[in-house]
Design a protein around this motif. Sequence first.
Motif, PDB file in Angstrom:
ATOM      1  N   UNK A 170       0.830  -1.153  -0.291  1.00 18.22           N
ATOM      2  CA  UNK A 170      -0.100   0.026   0.037  1.00 18.22           C
ATOM      3  C   UNK A 170       0.686   1.352   0.045  1.00 18.22           C
ATOM      4  N   UNK A 171       0.820   2.105  -0.913  1.00 17.49           N
ATOM      5  CA  UNK A 171       0.004   2.180  -2.061  1.00 17.49           C
ATOM      6  C   UNK A 171       0.491   1.119  -3.107  1.00 17.49           C
ATOM      7  N   UNK A 172      -0.590   0.476  -3.896  1.00 17.72           N
ATOM      8  CA  UNK A 172      -0.281  -0.502  -4.930  1.00 17.72           C
ATOM      9  C   UNK A 172       0.300   0.025  -6.395  1.00 17.72           C
ATOM     10  N   UNK A 173       0.061   1.403  -6.661  1.00 11.83           N
ATOM     11  CA  UNK A 173       0.372   1.807  -7.903  1.00 11.83           C
ATOM     12  C   UNK A 173       1.177   3.328  -7.453  1.00 11.83           C
ATOM     13  N   UNK A 174       2.245   3.494  -7.930  1.00  7.86           N
ATOM     14  CA  UNK A 174       3.083   4.856  -7.681  1.00  7.86           C
ATOM     15  C   UNK A 174       3.316   5.297  -8.940  1.00  7.86           C
ATOM     16  N   UNK A 175       3.069   6.839  -9.097  1.00  5.76           N
ATOM     17  CA  UNK A 175       3.504   7.384 -10.247  1.00  5.76           C
ATOM     18  C   UNK A 175       4.457   8.728 -10.015  1.00  5.76           C
ATOM     19  N   UNK A 176       5.467   8.655 -10.517  1.00  5.90           N
ATOM     20  CA  UNK A 176       6.405   9.820 -10.422  1.00  5.90           C
ATOM     21  C   UNK A 176       6.678  10.224 -11.654  1.00  5.90           C
ATOM     22  N   UNK A 189       4.692 -16.573   2.364  1.00  2.06           N
ATOM     23  CA  UNK A 189       3.360 -17.139   2.532  1.00  2.06           C
ATOM     24  C   UNK A 189       2.717 -17.607   0.987  1.00  2.06           C
ATOM     25  N   UNK A 190       1.578 -18.290   1.235  1.00  4.17           N
ATOM     26  CA  UNK A 190       0.781 -18.659  -0.085  1.00  4.17           C
ATOM     27  C   UNK A 190       0.656 -17.922  -1.017  1.00  4.17           C
ATOM     28  N   UNK A 191       0.390 -16.377  -0.832  1.00  9.58           N
ATOM     29  CA  UNK A 191       0.393 -15.660  -1.935  1.00  9.58           C
ATOM     30  C   UNK A 191       1.488 -14.844  -2.223  1.00  9.58           C
ATOM     31  N   UNK A 192       2.402 -15.116  -2.078  1.00  7.84           N
ATOM     32  CA  UNK A 192       3.984 -14.625  -2.198  1.00  7.84           C
ATOM     33  C   UNK A 192       4.063 -14.041  -3.600  1.00  7.84           C
ATOM     34  N   UNK A 193       4.034 -15.105  -4.304  1.00  7.68           N
ATOM     35  CA  UNK A 193       4.167 -14.930  -5.909  1.00  7.68           C
ATOM     36  C   UNK A 193       3.326 -13.883  -6.353  1.00  7.68           C
ATOM     37  N   UNK A 194       2.260 -13.480  -5.911  1.00  2.00           N
ATOM     38  CA  UNK A 194       1.257 -12.546  -6.163  1.00  2.00           C
ATOM     39  C   UNK A 194       1.313 -11.322  -5.482  1.00  2.00           C
ATOM     40  N   UNK A 195       2.363 -11.142  -4.790  1.00  3.66           N
ATOM     41  CA  UNK A 195       2.731  -9.852  -4.099  1.00  3.66           C
ATOM     42  C   UNK A 195       3.560  -8.783  -4.761  1.00  3.66           C
ATOM     43  N   UNK A 196       2.646  -7.807  -5.661  1.00  2.20           N
ATOM     44  CA  UNK A 196       3.455  -6.972  -6.130  1.00  2.20           C
ATOM     45  C   UNK A 196       3.009  -5.632  -6.407  1.00  2.20           C
ATOM     46  N   UNK A 197       3.598  -4.775  -6.839  1.00  3.54           N
ATOM     47  CA  UNK A 197       2.899  -3.312  -7.214  1.00  3.54           C
ATOM     48  C   UNK A 197       3.667  -2.723  -8.281  1.00  3.54           C
ATOM     49  N   UNK A 198       2.812  -1.698  -8.652  1.00  2.31           N
ATOM     50  CA  UNK A 198       3.686  -1.091  -9.875  1.00  2.31           C
ATOM     51  C   UNK A 198       3.944   0.296  -9.472  1.00  2.31           C
ATOM     52  N   UNK A 199       5.207   0.908 -10.413  1.00  3.11           N
ATOM     53  CA  UNK A 199       5.629   2.081 -10.201  1.00  3.11           C
ATOM     54  C   UNK A 199       5.836   2.581 -11.834  1.00  3.11           C
ATOM     55  N   UNK A 200       5.052   3.728 -12.117  1.00  3.14           N
ATOM     56  CA  UNK A 200       5.010   4.446 -13.546  1.00  3.14           C
ATOM     57  C   UNK A 200       5.944   5.703 -13.466  1.00  3.14           C
ATOM     58  N   UNK A 201       6.756   5.554 -14.046  1.00  5.40           N
ATOM     59  CA  UNK A 201       7.418   6.652 -14.482  1.00  5.40           C
ATOM     60  C   UNK A 201       7.240   7.300 -15.709  1.00  5.40           C
ATOM     61  N   UNK A 202       6.461   8.540 -15.642  1.00  8.06           N
ATOM     62  CA  UNK A 202       6.130   9.220 -16.908  1.00  8.06           C
ATOM     63  C   UNK A 202       6.600  10.529 -17.203  1.00  8.06           C
TER      64      UNK A 202
END
Length: 151
Positions: free
Chosen positions: A75-81, A138-151
């Motif tokens: 949290x946050x899941x999507x970052x934009x800079x 844990x079981x959801x480890x492989x799904x644990x991700x976020x995004x960082x957008x550089x624009x």
Amino acid sequence: RYEKLWLMIGVGTLVAFFLLLVYSQYAMGFMPADGHATIDSTKVDQTPPFNQPGVFKKSDKEYEVVLVALAFGFTPNVIEVPVGSTVHFKVTSKDVVHGFEIPMTRVNAMVLPGHVTETSYTFKKPGEYLILCNEYCGVGHHMMMGKLRVT
Ligand code: CUA
């Protein structure tokens, strides 16, 4: 023969100290001893800056990103800079040990409950970066991700 007794007490004290040292190292586990700030992992939501996770502009091309890791997401899941920004990350965990890795950058750190992980990076290339957890959590480890957008 008091000398023998004193010698034994001396050696015994040394051994005791040594065991204490080994134990404290063990109890500390893999926690880095580099002066990371500590935090009560059960009160993350009430502890600044983590009571308000998000992206904060500090100055021109300088951002602070406050992230909370919790199985199985950030949290946050999507970052934009904007491109060229230097981002100062502050990350902590609410539960177990997580990883904080942004492939293609040198951002790669452990996120420990009770500790604040700090790392900075300047994003010179635009694009969409992934934020990954690289510590099995844990079981959801492989799904644990976020995004960082550089624009
Ligand atoms: Cu979080 Cu793996």
